[in-house]
Design a protein around this motif. Structure first.
Motif, short mmCIF file in Angstrom:
data_model
loop_
_atom_site.label_atom_id
_atom_site.label_comp_id
_atom_site.label_asym_id
_atom_site.label_seq_id
_atom_site.Cartn_x
_atom_site.Cartn_y
_atom_site.Cartn_z
N LEU A 222 45.50 20.62 -77.08
CA LEU A 222 45.18 19.93 -75.83
C LEU A 222 46.33 20.07 -74.84
CD1 LEU A 222 43.53 16.63 -77.14
CD2 LEU A 222 42.41 18.68 -76.26
N ARG A 225 49.12 17.21 -70.18
CA ARG A 225 48.64 16.14 -69.32
C ARG A 225 47.55 15.32 -70.00
NH1 ARG A 225 46.33 16.92 -63.12
NH2 ARG A 225 45.93 14.71 -62.71
N THR A 226 46.66 15.99 -70.70
CA THR A 226 45.58 15.29 -71.42
C THR A 226 46.15 14.44 -72.55
OG1 THR A 226 44.03 17.07 -70.91
CG2 THR A 226 43.44 15.58 -72.71
N LEU A 229 47.79 11.32 -70.86
CA LEU A 229 46.90 10.36 -70.25
C LEU A 229 45.93 9.72 -71.24
CD1 LEU A 229 46.05 12.18 -66.88
CD2 LEU A 229 47.69 10.36 -67.27
N ARG A 230 45.50 10.46 -72.23
CA ARG A 230 44.45 9.96 -73.14
C ARG A 230 44.97 9.48 -74.49
NH1 ARG A 230 39.32 14.18 -72.46
NH2 ARG A 230 39.07 13.93 -70.20
N HIS A 231 46.12 9.99 -74.90
CA HIS A 231 46.57 9.67 -76.27
C HIS A 231 47.91 8.95 -76.33
CE1 HIS A 231 43.38 12.15 -78.11
NE2 HIS A 231 43.57 12.97 -77.09
#
Length: 313
Positions: A222, A225-226, A229-231
């Motif tokens: 991944l 940035r993902t 922001l998500r993890h």
């Protein structure tokens, strides 16, 4: 009833109880100070009869618990009473509190923005040049009181460089006449809080990044940035939010000192005058308003933390 809702209600009740207890302590502490409001208002040359009459007018001849009970019953209905000099406390708060709120809010916005950006940078580069600056620099600004930072800012930017005004002038609205007059007071308040929250953000992000699910996300390819922001941020945010919420109380407390240094038209001078006058009602009103504001911010942080913890692996 949901267990989380019960816990939230218990937290609210506990904080309200602490606020009421704090207000009672304020009444006791002001009452223990030498002199009283009647003597402060009438001056040293007042006769004993005038002082006695003023004490009776202000209710100072009544037991302290009865005075607190009467004042608090008015607060519940939104009436903070009158000062020892006969002014409406509600009017004074309406005039001064918004200006202190403005100063503290801008300082909080600066604190959140700078601490988040620098904290994320530090966490991403824990051994870089920035880290070697942030580690001792943040510890230094945390240790230095706001009034010292304010004095240094005035010395450098007002006296030496002449870039910014050292005192605040107001226009007809009662607010600072220019935005430049807010810069030094805001910096004096924000710098120590940036140092503290910078370390909190870095620690929270570093701890969240070490979780197994983050490693799995990285191994799955991944984008950074993902992953952030998500993890990472959803798990670091409760700690960060609570730290920022705690800073609100420190900002309000520091504002009362910083306002005096910069002659800012907020509650700083008002609280100093109320203590000098032994004006219990005004001191307690300031504590009540600021305490309620801080409590509200903490409850928002509690809500964010409870919401973020739902479904956490």
């Amino acid at each position: 009833m949901d267990i989380a809702l019960i816990g939230f209600a218990a937290t609210v009740a506990r904080r309200i109880g602490l606020l009421v207890a704090l207000l009672a302590v304020v009444f006791v502490v002001v009452d223990l100070l030498p002199g009283n409001a009647a003597r402060a208002v009438l001056g040293r040359d007042a006769s004993t009869e005038r002082i006695a009459a003023k004490e009776h007018e202000l209710g100072l001849d009544r037991p302290l618990p009865a005075r607190f009970r009467e004042w608090f019953s008015g607060v519940v209905t939104g009436d903070f009473g009158t000062t020892a000099r006969g002014q409406s406390v509600n009017d004074l708060l309406a005039d001064k509190f918004p200006q202190t709120l403005l100063l503290a809010s801008i300082a909080l916005l600066v604190t959140v923005t700078v601490a988040l950006l620098l904290g994320l940078w530090w966490a991403a580069r824990p051994t870089g040049r920035a880290a070697r600056v942030f580690q001792p620099g943040s510890a230094f600004v945390i240790a230095v009181p706001e009034f010292v930072i304010a004095t240094l800012l005035v010395l450098v930017f007002s006296l030496w460089l002449g870039w910014l005004p050292a005192v605040t002038f107001t226009d007809r609205s009662g607010y600072p006449a220019g935005a430049e007059m807010l810069i030094l007071p805001v910096l004096a308040l924000a710098i120590p809080q940036v140092g503290w929250n910078l370390r909190v953000v870095r620690g929270a992000v570093t701890d969240a990044a070490a979780a197994p699910h983050v490693e799995s996300a990285v191994l799955n390819g991944l984008p950074e940035r993902t992953v952030l922001l998500r993890h990472i941020l959803p798990f670091a945010w409760p700690t960060i939010a609570m730290s920022f919420a705690t800073s609100v109380g420190t900002l309000f407390g520091g504002a009362l000192v910083v306002e005096t240094i910069f002659n800012y038209p907020g509650m700083g001078a008002m609280i100093a005058g109320s203590v000098s006058d032994r004006d219990t009602a005004l001191v307690a009103a300031v504590v009540a308003v600021t305490g309620t504001t801080i409590m509200g911010v903490l409850l928002v942080a509690d809500t964010i933390r409870a919401w973020s913890n739902r479904g956490r692996p």
